[in-house]
Design an enzyme around this catalytic site. Structure first.
Site, mmCIF file in Angstrom:
data_model
loop_
_atom_site.group_PDB
_atom_site.id
_atom_site.type_symbol
_atom_site.label_atom_id
_atom_site.label_comp_id
_atom_site.label_asym_id
_atom_site.label_seq_id
_atom_site.Cartn_x
_atom_site.Cartn_y
_atom_site.Cartn_z
ATOM 1 N N CYS A 50 54.645 47.451 46.871
ATOM 2 C CA CYS A 50 55.519 48.559 46.444
ATOM 3 C C CYS A 50 54.860 49.395 45.354
ATOM 4 O O CYS A 50 54.880 50.619 45.381
ATOM 5 C CB CYS A 50 56.841 48.010 45.905
ATOM 6 S SG CYS A 50 57.973 47.375 47.143
ATOM 7 N N ASP A 107 41.490 27.625 45.145
ATOM 8 C CA ASP A 107 40.313 28.422 44.804
ATOM 9 C C ASP A 107 39.197 28.023 45.766
ATOM 10 O O ASP A 107 39.231 26.930 46.343
ATOM 11 C CB ASP A 107 39.880 28.183 43.358
ATOM 12 C CG ASP A 107 39.132 29.372 42.768
ATOM 13 O OD1 ASP A 107 39.567 29.902 41.739
ATOM 14 O OD2 ASP A 107 38.101 29.781 43.358
ATOM 15 N N ASN A 126 39.548 29.938 50.900
ATOM 16 C CA ASN A 126 39.765 31.363 50.654
ATOM 17 C C ASN A 126 41.024 31.791 51.400
ATOM 18 O O ASN A 126 41.048 31.787 52.633
ATOM 19 C CB ASN A 126 38.554 32.168 51.127
ATOM 20 C CG ASN A 126 38.666 33.644 50.771
ATOM 21 O OD1 ASN A 126 39.718 34.117 50.335
ATOM 22 N ND2 ASN A 126 37.584 34.372 50.953
ATOM 23 N N CYS A 147 58.696 42.833 53.074
ATOM 24 C CA CYS A 147 59.386 43.293 51.862
ATOM 25 C C CYS A 147 60.630 44.090 52.228
ATOM 26 O O CYS A 147 61.698 43.908 51.618
ATOM 27 C CB CYS A 147 58.441 44.136 51.006
ATOM 28 S SG CYS A 147 59.224 44.896 49.548
ATOM 29 N N CYS A 192 29.079 43.830 36.525
ATOM 30 C CA CYS A 192 29.716 42.594 36.069
ATOM 31 C C CYS A 192 30.861 42.934 35.136
ATOM 32 O O CYS A 192 30.662 43.620 34.129
ATOM 33 C CB CYS A 192 28.691 41.725 35.349
ATOM 34 S SG CYS A 192 29.371 40.171 34.733
ATOM 35 N N CYS A 225 58.366 50.895 51.258
ATOM 36 C CA CYS A 225 57.210 50.002 51.092
ATOM 37 C C CYS A 225 56.495 49.813 52.422
ATOM 38 O O CYS A 225 57.124 49.767 53.487
ATOM 39 C CB CYS A 225 57.671 48.654 50.534
ATOM 40 S SG CYS A 225 56.338 47.450 50.297
#
Length: 427
Positions: A244, A116, A162, A323, A265, A318
């Protein structure tokens, strides 16, 4: 610590008695007051338990794992202590991720990786986990502080960054590939990634990393109005990836990229987030310890107490190249995988047939095959003692009918019966 401070206080008291200079006594008394203050702080500090080498099933109040090991005694899982071998990465230590991290810590997970970039705010106090005294700390540091006090056996790794930035994504990929905790782990160094982020870009970053690493992961989310949520299992090549079919588009037709609006918010309920976190960790435990069924997609609508489920197949068109590559690999490996599954099923069936006809039981009831009974001259061996005869025929005896040429009754007997009937009618 308390014992050391007490010993220091007694040493100062002895020193005070041995010295006769009043000016020195004042300094010693001042030191004693400081020691007493430190002793009070030590007593008010939270008690931290020591590490536990092995998970014990012994049912005692001092065993932190006895109630977890009860799952093994009750036959829910084969070996609960395997939980210590697994690594789980949690991306997003917010309303869902922080509670999920606490649940896994209390369950005794081996290693947690926490990601985080945000800090704890007073606005987060409507949720679970974080405390007012942690305001201003990064969420990862606050999580490590709390979780290490709950269970020191868990290996905690925190990454304040991040993952949607180039550098953050590279660090994220590198940390997932680290196998120092479990060198024999195939593919990446973690067993499962849990996505608990609240924005589209972060989910797509997790999706990209897991597709490239062929890493199984679970996605979770809570709606903007805080009254519904979902969890989803994503196995690269086998199930739909996030690109997907994003879950929110499937469930409501709303594009998630349009949700985050400036000046608006989103609502937040600790109840909804707690339910979603509980479902997420429940499926995590089932996936890791191999018990029960793991839902490919499970929704939650709190207004109607509705839990929809569905199976989401990968999209052959996709937009994610990784993928599509995983889909090709899955199709190519399907024949060998099906053959292995069939062989395993046949082996289990054969093993079951070779086992005893019944399990042992406390009443000593047993089942005997008819073919095992001893026979004498075609009949069963349960002969009666000498001098006793059976009133009813045995089951393996057939009634003997008279020969075709003979008569069962004579004409005189019939006439006699007719006369008896006439006499009864005359009365």
């Amino acid at each position: 610590m308390e014992a050391e401070l007490k010993e220091m206080f007694e040493d100062l008291q002895s020193l005070k008695r041995s010295l006769h200079d009043p000016s020195i006594h004042a300094s010693i008394v001042k030191l004693q007051l400081h020691v007493e203050h430190l002793t009070g702080l030590a007593k008010s500090a939270p008690v931290r338990r020591t590490k536990v080498k092995d998970m014990s099933a012994e049912v005692v109040d001092s065993n932190p794992y006895s109630r977890l090991m009860a799952l093994q005694r009750m036959g829910i899982v084969q070996n609960y202590e395997r939980i210590r071998e697994f690594s789980v990465a949690i991306v997003g230590i917010g309303g869902v991720g922080s509670v999920a991290a606490e649940m896994l810590t209390r369950c005794g997970i081996g290693r947690l990786l926490l990601y985080d970039y945000d800090k704890v705010e007073l606005a987060n106090m409507n949720r679970l986990f974080f405390r007012p005294d942690q305001v201003g700390m990064t969420k990862t540091d606050a999580a490590v502080q709390t979780l290490s006090e709950i269970n020191p056996d868990v290996v905690l790794e925190s990454y304040t960054m991040n993952i949607t930035t180039v550098q953050g994504f590279e660090t994220f990929m590198s940390s997932l590939k680290n196998k120092s905790f479990r060198p024999s782990k195939p593919a990446s160094g973690v067993d499962l990634v849990l996505s608990c982020v609240d924005n589209y870009e972060a989910r797509m970053a997790v999706n990209q990393a897991c597709n490239e690493l062929n890493q199984t992961w679970m996605e979770s989310g809570v709606s903007e109005d805080a009254v519904s949520g979902h969890i989803q299992l994503l196995i690269p090549g086998e199930t739909a990836c996030f690109a997907c079919a994003p879950p929110l588009v499937v469930a409501s037709g709303v594009d998630e990229r349009t949700l985050k609006r400036e000046g608006v918010c989103a609502a937040s309920l600790p109840t909804t987030m707690g339910v979603v976190a509980g479902l997420l960790v429940q499926n995590t435990l089932k996936f890791l310890l191999k018990f029960g069924d793991v839902s490919p997609y499970l929704g939650y609508n709190s207004l109607k107490d509705y839990f929809p489920t569905m199976e989401m197949r990968p999209n052959p068109q996709c937009s994610n190249a990784a993928c599509l590559e995983r889909q090709k690999e899955y199709i190519l490996a399907k024949p060998a995988r099906d053959a292995a599954a069939k062989a395993k099923m046949e082996a289990e069936t054969l093993s079951a047939e070779e086992e005893a006809l019944h399990a042992d039981n406390e009443w000593n009831i047993s089942i005997v095959d008819d073919s095992e009974l001893e026979t004498v001259d075609g009949t069963t061996s349960d002969a009666l003692p000498e001098g006793l005869t059976r009133e009813l025929p045995e089951a393996d005896e057939f009634p003997k009918f008279p020969a075709l040429g003979g008569t069962s009754t004579s004409v005189d007997d019939i006439d006699d019966l007719r006369r008896q009937l006439d006499a009864l009618n005359a009365c």
